[in-house]
Design a protein around this motif. Sequence first.
Motif, PDB file in Angstrom:
ATOM      1  N   TYR A  39       0.852  -1.182   0.000  1.00 29.25           N
ATOM      2  CA  TYR A  39       0.000   0.000   0.000  1.00 29.25           C
ATOM      3  C   TYR A  39       0.893   1.238   0.000  1.00 29.25           C
ATOM      4  CZ  TYR A  39      -3.378  -3.512   1.438  1.00 29.25           C
ATOM      5  OH  TYR A  39      -4.159  -4.633   1.490  1.00 29.25           O
ATOM      6  N   TYR A  40       0.645   2.136  -0.952  1.00 31.98           N
ATOM      7  CA  TYR A  40       1.507   3.297  -1.110  1.00 31.98           C
ATOM      8  C   TYR A  40       1.116   4.362  -0.098  1.00 31.98           C
ATOM      9  CZ  TYR A  40       2.956   0.841  -5.244  1.00 31.98           C
ATOM     10  OH  TYR A  40       3.438  -0.132  -6.085  1.00 31.98           O
ATOM     11  N   GLY A  41       1.774   4.312   1.064  1.00 37.77           N
ATOM     12  CA  GLY A  41       1.441   5.178   2.173  1.00 37.77           C
ATOM     13  C   GLY A  41       0.578   4.444   3.178  1.00 37.77           C
ATOM     14  N   LYS A  42      -0.006   5.195   4.110  1.00 36.48           N
ATOM     15  CA  LYS A  42      -0.820   4.608   5.181  1.00 36.48           C
ATOM     16  C   LYS A  42      -2.255   4.438   4.707  1.00 36.48           C
ATOM     17  CE  LYS A  42      -2.033   7.024   8.764  1.00 36.48           C
ATOM     18  NZ  LYS A  42      -2.008   7.795  10.020  1.00 36.48           N
ATOM     19  N   GLN A  43      -2.742   3.193   4.737  1.00 39.87           N
ATOM     20  CA  GLN A  43      -4.087   2.904   4.250  1.00 39.87           C
ATOM     21  C   GLN A  43      -4.732   1.800   5.072  1.00 39.87           C
ATOM     22  OE1 GLN A  43      -4.571   2.454  -0.074  1.00 39.87           O
ATOM     23  NE2 GLN A  43      -2.437   3.071  -0.276  1.00 39.87           N
ATOM     24  N   PHE A  44      -6.046   1.951   5.265  1.00 44.79           N
ATOM     25  CA  PHE A  44      -6.845   0.883   5.859  1.00 44.79           C
ATOM     26  C   PHE A  44      -7.161  -0.139   4.771  1.00 44.79           C
ATOM     27  CE2 PHE A  44     -10.852  -1.135   6.903  1.00 44.79           C
ATOM     28  CZ  PHE A  44     -10.655  -1.508   8.230  1.00 44.79           C
ATOM     29  N   ALA A  45      -7.205  -1.427   5.142  1.00 41.88           N
ATOM     30  CA  ALA A  45      -7.399  -2.475   4.127  1.00 41.88           C
ATOM     31  C   ALA A  45      -8.454  -3.478   4.571  1.00 41.88           C
ATOM     32  CB  ALA A  45      -6.089  -3.198   3.860  1.00 41.88           C
ATOM     33  N   THR A  46      -9.288  -3.882   3.641  1.00 42.32           N
ATOM     34  CA  THR A  46     -10.194  -5.001   3.853  1.00 42.32           C
ATOM     35  C   THR A  46      -9.388  -6.286   3.798  1.00 42.32           C
ATOM     36  OG1 THR A  46     -12.019  -3.802   2.833  1.00 42.32           O
ATOM     37  CG2 THR A  46     -12.238  -6.183   2.979  1.00 42.32           C
ATOM     38  N   ASP A  47      -9.548  -7.157   4.810  1.00 43.94           N
ATOM     39  CA  ASP A  47      -8.693  -8.339   4.853  1.00 43.94           C
ATOM     40  C   ASP A  47      -9.430  -9.662   4.737  1.00 43.94           C
ATOM     41  OD1 ASP A  47      -9.871  -8.385   7.320  1.00 43.94           O
ATOM     42  OD2 ASP A  47      -8.037  -7.969   8.442  1.00 43.94           O
ATOM     43  N   LYS A  48     -10.750  -9.639   4.590  1.00 44.11           N
ATOM     44  CA  LYS A  48     -11.483 -10.886   4.358  1.00 44.11           C
ATOM     45  C   LYS A  48     -12.821 -10.580   3.712  1.00 44.11           C
ATOM     46  CE  LYS A  48     -11.194 -12.113   8.642  1.00 44.11           C
ATOM     47  NZ  LYS A  48     -10.630 -10.933   9.318  1.00 44.11           N
ATOM     48  N   SER A  49     -13.302 -11.540   2.923  1.00 39.97           N
ATOM     49  CA  SER A  49     -14.567 -11.369   2.222  1.00 39.97           C
ATOM     50  C   SER A  49     -15.237 -12.726   2.038  1.00 39.97           C
ATOM     51  CB  SER A  49     -14.334 -10.708   0.858  1.00 39.97           C
ATOM     52  OG  SER A  49     -15.545 -10.586   0.136  1.00 39.97           O
ATOM     53  N   PHE A  50     -16.537 -12.790   2.345  1.00 37.15           N
ATOM     54  CA  PHE A  50     -17.332 -13.997   2.149  1.00 37.15           C
ATOM     55  C   PHE A  50     -18.351 -13.717   1.048  1.00 37.15           C
ATOM     56  CE2 PHE A  50     -15.896 -13.946   6.511  1.00 37.15           C
ATOM     57  CZ  PHE A  50     -15.408 -15.226   6.712  1.00 37.15           C
ATOM     58  N   ASN A  51     -18.482 -14.649   0.094  1.00 32.24           N
ATOM     59  CA  ASN A  51     -19.367 -14.441  -1.049  1.00 32.24           C
ATOM     60  C   ASN A  51     -20.256 -15.653  -1.286  1.00 32.24           C
ATOM     61  OD1 ASN A  51     -17.951 -11.883  -2.275  1.00 32.24           O
ATOM     62  ND2 ASN A  51     -16.326 -13.368  -1.910  1.00 32.24           N
ATOM     63  N   MET A  52     -21.531 -15.406  -1.548  1.00 34.05           N
ATOM     64  CA  MET A  52     -22.448 -16.455  -1.983  1.00 34.05           C
ATOM     65  C   MET A  52     -23.129 -15.965  -3.255  1.00 34.05           C
ATOM     66  SD  MET A  52     -25.567 -18.430  -0.016  1.00 34.05           S
ATOM     67  CE  MET A  52     -26.604 -16.959   0.060  1.00 34.05           C
ATOM     68  N   THR A  53     -23.115 -16.791  -4.299  1.00 30.17           N
ATOM     69  CA  THR A  53     -23.628 -16.395  -5.606  1.00 30.17           C
ATOM     70  C   THR A  53     -24.627 -17.425  -6.115  1.00 30.17           C
ATOM     71  OG1 THR A  53     -21.508 -15.367  -6.123  1.00 30.17           O
ATOM     72  CG2 THR A  53     -22.995 -15.760  -7.953  1.00 30.17           C
ATOM     73  N   LEU A  54     -25.730 -16.940  -6.649  1.00 30.84           N
ATOM     74  CA  LEU A  54     -26.764 -17.802  -7.222  1.00 30.84           C
ATOM     75  C   LEU A  54     -26.992 -17.383  -8.667  1.00 30.84           C
ATOM     76  CD1 LEU A  54     -28.767 -20.094  -6.437  1.00 30.84           C
ATOM     77  CD2 LEU A  54     -30.462 -18.290  -6.034  1.00 30.84           C
ATOM     78  N   SER A  55     -27.014 -18.368  -9.586  1.00 31.77           N
ATOM     79  CA  SER A  55     -27.158 -18.063 -11.009  1.00 31.77           C
ATOM     80  C   SER A  55     -28.151 -19.032 -11.649  1.00 31.77           C
ATOM     81  CB  SER A  55     -25.789 -18.186 -11.707  1.00 31.77           C
ATOM     82  OG  SER A  55     -25.913 -17.960 -13.084  1.00 31.77           O
ATOM     83  N   TYR A  56     -28.972 -18.489 -12.569  1.00 37.64           N
ATOM     84  CA  TYR A  56     -29.946 -19.341 -13.284  1.00 37.64           C
ATOM     85  C   TYR A  56     -29.882 -19.018 -14.776  1.00 37.64           C
ATOM     86  CZ  TYR A  56     -34.086 -22.071 -14.293  1.00 37.64           C
ATOM     87  OH  TYR A  56     -34.943 -23.017 -14.804  1.00 37.64           O
ATOM     88  N   LEU A  57     -29.860 -20.056 -15.596  1.00 35.04           N
ATOM     89  CA  LEU A  57     -29.785 -19.908 -17.050  1.00 35.04           C
ATOM     90  C   LEU A  57     -31.140 -20.195 -17.673  1.00 35.04           C
ATOM     91  CD1 LEU A  57     -28.021 -19.491 -19.596  1.00 35.04           C
ATOM     92  CD2 LEU A  57     -27.631 -21.968 -19.581  1.00 35.04           C
ATOM     93  N   PHE A  58     -31.668 -19.179 -18.391  1.00 31.59           N
ATOM     94  CA  PHE A  58     -32.914 -19.342 -19.132  1.00 31.59           C
ATOM     95  C   PHE A  58     -32.561 -19.622 -20.595  1.00 31.59           C
ATOM     96  CE2 PHE A  58     -33.797 -16.579 -15.565  1.00 31.59           C
ATOM     97  CZ  PHE A  58     -35.019 -17.020 -15.086  1.00 31.59           C
ATOM     98  N   ASP A  59     -33.053 -20.723 -21.123  1.00 27.34           N
ATOM     99  CA  ASP A  59     -32.782 -21.084 -22.517  1.00 27.34           C
ATOM    100  C   ASP A  59     -34.089 -21.042 -23.283  1.00 27.34           C
ATOM    101  OD1 ASP A  59     -31.587 -21.870 -24.787  1.00 27.34           O
ATOM    102  OD2 ASP A  59     -30.838 -23.786 -24.061  1.00 27.34           O
ATOM    103  N   PHE A  60     -34.319 -19.920 -23.985  1.00 25.51           N
ATOM    104  CA  PHE A  60     -35.617 -19.712 -24.657  1.00 25.51           C
ATOM    105  C   PHE A  60     -35.721 -20.508 -25.950  1.00 25.51           C
ATOM    106  CE2 PHE A  60     -34.653 -15.791 -22.256  1.00 25.51           C
ATOM    107  CZ  PHE A  60     -35.718 -15.835 -21.375  1.00 25.51           C
TER     108      PHE A  60
END
Length: 310
Positions: free
Chosen positions: A289-310
């Motif tokens: 980090y260029y200089g003094k910076q606060f940083a996010t150090d963890k992330s939790f993700n949940m993703t839902l996807s649906y495919l429509f085939d017309f």
Amino acid sequence: MRMSLLSLLLISTYILSTLPASAQCNCGNVGGGIIPVGGISQTGVLNKQSMRVTSGIQYSYGDKTYNFSSETLDNTVESAYSIYSPLIIDYGLTYDITLSAEFGYYFIRQAESPGWGNDEMSGPSRIVASLKYDLFYNELTDFEYTVGLGVSIPLNEAKLPAIQVNETIRSLQTSTGAYGLVFHSYLRKGFKNKFGMFLINRLELNAANKEDYTYGHSLYSSAIISKNISDNFGVSCELRNIIRTADKHQSEIKENTGNITLALAPRVYYSFDNLSLSVSYTSPIVGNYYGKQFATDKSFNMTLSYLFDF
């Protein structure tokens, strides 16, 4: 058309590499320093007249401040978190061209600062409208290379507060308040043993907003290895590199902005017919980090996807 899109990607990468390497005020991009590039918005083209709808939830948290590559106790933010939800709609215009629209909303972005207490914001972020083009696909070798070009449209104005009072507020804003360009590429290679390899790149260039503030440009690169354990279940591991250039205010480069980080994101996913669900955890490995910076150090993700085939 193929050569034109490829030329735009190469030119934009060169522009990014020549800019001052330094983004996100002295308190960092609070609560949002990790972007789930590989799992959500970056995919290839769809079949003609098919549509994929993707949404999810991302929780990010951080409680560390860095001065270059070393953690420091002289912090401007004690802790911060955010809850973010994307909505992405892809539609196959032809077998080679897919139209994509990305929308984001922050349910909350909160930071606790010494002497100030809690600050929080919520609201919409932006829309990114893109066209993806299949440069190359070979069904026999299961190899695909897709590129895309998009426009970023802010859904919320970003107002620059009195910096001498509380600059954390600017970092918590849900939108840059500025238009921008987005370039992305997606390379996939499948193997007969149910392994898959992916190389994903996304370049975001920001214009100045109404306050004449320009948020730093960003380059996200991900290398992913996936393995199908069964017909419905699989695992993957993503190595992600993020480069952010300096913020600017009235053409003046902001100090304590810009960084280069490397993160690891293991993921498990399950699919049934046209429905897919994935869960991942992201944590940085190293960062500068260029200089003094606060940083996010963890992330939790949940993703839902649906495919429509017309």
